[in-house]
Design a protein around this motif. Sequence first.
Motif, mmCIF file in Angstrom:
data_model
loop_
_atom_site.group_PDB
_atom_site.id
_atom_site.type_symbol
_atom_site.label_atom_id
_atom_site.label_comp_id
_atom_site.label_asym_id
_atom_site.label_seq_id
_atom_site.Cartn_x
_atom_site.Cartn_y
_atom_site.Cartn_z
ATOM 1 N N GLY A 8 0.959 -1.270 0.027
ATOM 2 C CA GLY A 8 0.071 0.076 -0.041
ATOM 3 C C GLY A 8 0.761 1.201 0.043
ATOM 4 N N GLY A 9 0.076 2.538 0.015
ATOM 5 C CA GLY A 9 0.914 3.626 -0.056
ATOM 6 C C GLY A 9 0.122 4.777 -0.610
ATOM 7 N N LEU A 10 0.780 5.669 -1.192
ATOM 8 C CA LEU A 10 -0.011 6.800 -2.148
ATOM 9 C C LEU A 10 0.436 6.986 -3.285
ATOM 10 C CD1 LEU A 10 -1.462 9.446 -1.707
ATOM 11 C CD2 LEU A 10 0.359 10.605 -1.234
ATOM 12 N N VAL A 11 -0.345 7.009 -4.275
ATOM 13 C CA VAL A 11 -0.168 7.127 -5.985
ATOM 14 C C VAL A 11 -1.008 7.827 -6.477
ATOM 15 C CG1 VAL A 11 -1.759 5.094 -6.178
ATOM 16 C CG2 VAL A 11 0.026 5.552 -7.742
ATOM 17 N N GLN A 12 -0.590 8.627 -7.768
ATOM 18 C CA GLN A 12 -1.097 9.547 -7.943
ATOM 19 C C GLN A 12 -2.164 8.886 -9.213
ATOM 20 O OE1 GLN A 12 1.545 12.448 -10.101
ATOM 21 N NE2 GLN A 12 1.133 13.810 -8.628
ATOM 22 N N ALA A 13 -3.310 9.632 -9.324
ATOM 23 C CA ALA A 13 -4.439 9.191 -10.400
ATOM 24 C C ALA A 13 -3.544 8.904 -11.681
ATOM 25 C CB ALA A 13 -5.342 10.242 -10.630
ATOM 26 N N GLY A 14 -3.777 7.543 -12.298
ATOM 27 C CA GLY A 14 -3.368 7.471 -13.661
ATOM 28 C C GLY A 14 -2.227 6.639 -13.297
ATOM 29 N N GLY A 15 -1.752 6.429 -12.307
ATOM 30 C CA GLY A 15 -0.478 5.566 -11.800
ATOM 31 C C GLY A 15 -0.807 4.189 -11.587
ATOM 32 N N SER A 16 0.270 3.494 -11.218
ATOM 33 C CA SER A 16 0.172 1.896 -10.927
ATOM 34 C C SER A 16 0.703 1.721 -9.666
ATOM 35 C CB SER A 16 1.211 1.247 -12.008
ATOM 36 O OG SER A 16 0.591 1.858 -13.380
ATOM 37 N N LEU A 17 0.208 0.682 -9.062
ATOM 38 C CA LEU A 17 0.566 0.092 -7.855
ATOM 39 C C LEU A 17 0.376 -1.572 -7.824
ATOM 40 C CD1 LEU A 17 1.476 1.154 -4.951
ATOM 41 C CD2 LEU A 17 -0.715 0.706 -4.411
ATOM 42 N N ARG A 18 1.480 -2.155 -7.251
ATOM 43 C CA ARG A 18 1.277 -3.531 -7.003
ATOM 44 C C ARG A 18 1.034 -4.007 -5.542
ATOM 45 N NH1 ARG A 18 5.193 -8.750 -8.619
ATOM 46 N NH2 ARG A 18 6.327 -7.918 -7.047
ATOM 47 N N LEU A 19 0.099 -5.033 -5.509
ATOM 48 C CA LEU A 19 0.011 -5.272 -3.896
ATOM 49 C C LEU A 19 0.273 -7.070 -3.947
ATOM 50 C CD1 LEU A 19 -3.708 -3.999 -3.068
ATOM 51 C CD2 LEU A 19 -1.126 -2.972 -2.601
ATOM 52 N N SER A 20 0.668 -7.298 -2.958
ATOM 53 C CA SER A 20 1.265 -8.640 -2.851
ATOM 54 C C SER A 20 0.511 -9.099 -1.555
ATOM 55 C CB SER A 20 2.548 -9.050 -2.895
ATOM 56 O OG SER A 20 3.514 -8.230 -1.778
ATOM 57 N N CYS A 21 0.501 -10.599 -1.529
ATOM 58 C CA CYS A 21 -0.096 -11.159 -0.612
ATOM 59 C C CYS A 21 0.419 -12.748 -0.035
ATOM 60 C CB CYS A 21 -1.698 -11.165 -0.381
ATOM 61 S SG CYS A 21 -2.521 -11.957 1.048
ATOM 62 N N ALA A 22 1.219 -12.933 0.860
ATOM 63 C CA ALA A 22 1.930 -14.304 0.929
ATOM 64 C C ALA A 22 0.990 -15.023 1.904
ATOM 65 C CB ALA A 22 3.167 -14.115 1.197
ATOM 66 N N ALA A 23 0.622 -16.320 1.471
ATOM 67 C CA ALA A 23 -0.027 -17.304 2.328
ATOM 68 C C ALA A 23 0.933 -18.390 2.910
ATOM 69 C CB ALA A 23 -1.088 -18.102 1.232
ATOM 70 N N SER A 24 0.481 -18.625 4.119
ATOM 71 C CA SER A 24 1.487 -19.449 4.828
ATOM 72 C C SER A 24 1.170 -21.046 4.479
ATOM 73 C CB SER A 24 1.356 -19.288 6.396
ATOM 74 O OG SER A 24 -0.027 -19.644 6.735
ATOM 75 N N GLY A 25 0.097 -21.356 3.616
ATOM 76 C CA GLY A 25 -0.178 -22.605 3.577
ATOM 77 C C GLY A 25 -0.947 -22.531 2.122
ATOM 78 N N ARG A 26 -1.203 -23.726 1.502
ATOM 79 C CA ARG A 26 -1.685 -23.982 0.306
ATOM 80 C C ARG A 26 -3.349 -23.722 0.455
ATOM 81 N NH1 ARG A 26 0.677 -23.937 -4.266
ATOM 82 N NH2 ARG A 26 -0.798 -25.330 -5.058
ATOM 83 N N THR A 27 -4.066 -22.847 -0.407
ATOM 84 C CA THR A 27 -5.258 -22.765 -0.698
ATOM 85 C C THR A 27 -5.585 -23.287 -2.149
ATOM 86 O OG1 THR A 27 -4.845 -20.270 -1.487
ATOM 87 C CG2 THR A 27 -5.043 -20.852 1.089
ATOM 88 N N TYR A 28 -6.996 -23.043 -2.172
ATOM 89 C CA TYR A 28 -7.545 -23.162 -3.561
ATOM 90 C C TYR A 28 -8.064 -22.147 -4.384
ATOM 91 C CZ TYR A 28 -9.890 -26.409 -6.947
ATOM 92 O OH TYR A 28 -9.910 -27.151 -8.126
ATOM 93 N N VAL A 29 -8.302 -20.899 -3.679
ATOM 94 C CA VAL A 29 -8.931 -19.668 -4.286
ATOM 95 C C VAL A 29 -8.140 -18.528 -3.544
ATOM 96 C CG1 VAL A 29 -10.898 -18.192 -4.664
ATOM 97 C CG2 VAL A 29 -10.843 -20.534 -5.064
ATOM 98 N N MET A 30 -7.601 -17.546 -4.309
ATOM 99 C CA MET A 30 -7.112 -16.397 -3.745
ATOM 100 C C MET A 30 -7.692 -15.082 -4.335
ATOM 101 S SD MET A 30 -3.259 -17.382 -2.596
ATOM 102 C CE MET A 30 -3.252 -16.065 -1.281
ATOM 103 N N GLY A 31 -7.883 -14.152 -3.497
ATOM 104 C CA GLY A 31 -8.638 -13.162 -3.810
ATOM 105 C C GLY A 31 -8.495 -11.691 -3.398
ATOM 106 N N TRP A 32 -8.856 -10.803 -3.763
ATOM 107 C CA TRP A 32 -8.772 -9.340 -3.334
ATOM 108 C C TRP A 32 -10.121 -8.783 -3.144
ATOM 109 C CZ3 TRP A 32 -4.108 -7.466 -1.366
ATOM 110 C CH2 TRP A 32 -3.143 -8.118 -1.848
#
Length: 123
Positions: A8-32
């Motif tokens: 997360g953070g601050l970004v200007q309109a029109g810009g880009s950002l990447r979020l990441s999420c690490a799971a400690s185990g296996r899952t079947y579906v991941m979402g945001w």
Amino acid sequence: VQLQASGGGLVQAGGSLRLSCAASGRTYVMGWFRQAAGKEREFVAARVLSDALGRYADSVKGRFTISIDNAENTVYLEMNSLKLEDTAVYYCAAALNFYGDHTLRDLHQYDYWGQGTEFTVSS
């Protein structure tokens, strides 16, 4: 399963950002999901680990891309052409089962949630 989101953070309109999420185990579906101030939590994107298809909310389709690194149990959300209305706390979520595409938008289908990562899009 524990989920640790970051990016997360601050970004200007029109810009880009990447979020990441690490799971400690296996899952079947991941979402945001995301939750803007004063609003309910809403679906953003999801991906079933067994296929290569991303499912997206109409509001982000064409701008956001969800991907998964199966080896690292990590899900990413690449966000481009950001708009002011994308400002929210973003939560990653994981489900142990998949009951069909129609269930992916339902937050109650998810078994685990990350702590949320916030970013603000500025004009």
